[in-house]
Design a protein around this motif. Structure first.
Motif, PDB file in Angstrom:
ATOM      1  N   TYR A  68      10.539   9.726 -12.179  1.00  0.00           N
ATOM      2  CA  TYR A  68      10.064   8.443 -11.910  1.00  0.00           C
ATOM      3  C   TYR A  68       8.782   8.434 -11.153  1.00  0.00           C
ATOM      4  N   PHE A  69       7.838   7.455 -11.286  1.00  0.00           N
ATOM      5  CA  PHE A  69       6.627   7.134 -10.595  1.00  0.00           C
ATOM      6  C   PHE A  69       7.080   6.252  -9.497  1.00  0.00           C
ATOM      7  N   ARG A  70       6.216   6.047  -8.478  1.00  0.00           N
ATOM      8  CA  ARG A  70       6.519   4.929  -7.580  1.00  0.00           C
ATOM      9  C   ARG A  70       4.885   4.661  -6.893  1.00  0.00           C
ATOM     10  N   TYR A  71       4.746   3.482  -6.892  1.00  0.00           N
ATOM     11  CA  TYR A  71       3.412   3.042  -6.159  1.00  0.00           C
ATOM     12  C   TYR A  71       3.753   1.774  -5.196  1.00  0.00           C
ATOM     13  N   ALA A  72       2.964   1.689  -4.065  1.00  0.00           N
ATOM     14  CA  ALA A  72       2.767   0.828  -3.077  1.00  0.00           C
ATOM     15  C   ALA A  72       1.585   0.165  -2.983  1.00  0.00           C
ATOM     16  N   VAL A  73       1.415  -1.038  -2.921  1.00  0.00           N
ATOM     17  CA  VAL A  73       0.162  -1.843  -2.686  1.00  0.00           C
ATOM     18  C   VAL A  73       0.136  -2.278  -1.133  1.00  0.00           C
ATOM     19  N   VAL A  74      -0.859  -1.860  -0.633  1.00  0.00           N
ATOM     20  CA  VAL A  74      -1.117  -2.255   1.004  1.00  0.00           C
ATOM     21  C   VAL A  74      -2.606  -2.608   1.099  1.00  0.00           C
ATOM     22  N   GLU A  75      -2.819  -3.626   1.842  1.00  0.00           N
ATOM     23  CA  GLU A  75      -4.076  -4.289   2.149  1.00  0.00           C
ATOM     24  C   GLU A  75      -4.744  -3.478   2.868  1.00  0.00           C
ATOM     25  N   SER A  76      -6.320  -3.461   2.669  1.00  0.00           N
ATOM     26  CA  SER A  76      -6.898  -2.307   3.347  1.00  0.00           C
ATOM     27  C   SER A  76      -6.951  -2.491   4.900  1.00  0.00           C
ATOM     28  N   VAL A  77      -6.853  -3.883   5.487  1.00  0.00           N
ATOM     29  CA  VAL A  77      -6.784  -4.011   6.832  1.00  0.00           C
ATOM     30  C   VAL A  77      -5.577  -3.348   7.532  1.00  0.00           C
ATOM     31  N   LEU A  78      -4.574  -3.138   6.813  1.00  0.00           N
ATOM     32  CA  LEU A  78      -3.483  -2.508   7.349  1.00  0.00           C
ATOM     33  C   LEU A  78      -3.852  -0.965   7.181  1.00  0.00           C
TER      34      LEU A  78
END
Length: 165
Positions: A68-78
């Protein structure tokens, strides 16, 4: 004479093939190699979107297969100014991972990804977010985490329409 030569040769060859074979594997144990994952060139780094978009990637595993693949989305300010430092300083459980299973019907190499947008000024202001991506193989080896930054505006409302009878 010729016939006895053939018979003797066949016996020697048979003894060599079957006598030398063993079910025991000798040598050092093989190391499970890490898979490789990367983004496809579309969409490009820093692309701006007005809606959730599909992100494409690819992955390979030289000594097995990707489970499997996994991804995460994190705002650039964090994330801060250097995403490489962010990746090095994070434990595996610190990411908000979303898994994409690999099956025969779905290679798992694309996903429509939701990113944040500014609710106060949804048209003029784009919010930058990093998408972090990783592949995990059939024996649990993990690829390096790769990342790409995208920007989004126009935060759509969560509205549904229901048919009336």
């Amino acid at each position: 004479m010729k016939r006895s030569f053939i018979i003797i040769s066949a016996l020697i060859l048979g003894a060599y093939i079957f006598g030398g074979c063993s079910k025991e594997i000798k040598g050092p144990p093989r190391v499970n190699l890490d898979p490789i994952v990367n983004f496809v060139n579309i969409p490009v780094e820093g692309a701006q979107f007005s809606s959730d978009t599909t992100i494409y990637w690819y992955g390979t595993d030289a000594d097995g297969f990707i489970r499997y693949f996994r991804y995460a989305v994190v705002e650039s300010v964090l994330v801060g100014p250097d995403p490489a430092v962010y990746v090095q300083g994070r434990s595996d459980t610190a990411y908000p991972w979303v898994s994409v299973e690999v099956t025969l019907e779905n290679p798992g190499t694309k996903e429509k990804i939701s990113m944040s947008a500014d609710i106060k000024d949804p048209v003029r202001k784009f919010v930058a977010s990093y998408v972090f991506l990783q592949a995990i193989d059939n024996l649990g080896a993990k690829s390096s985490i790769v990342y790409r930054m995208f920007r989004k505006n126009n935060h759509y409302p969560n509205t549904r329409m229901a048919a009336q009878d």
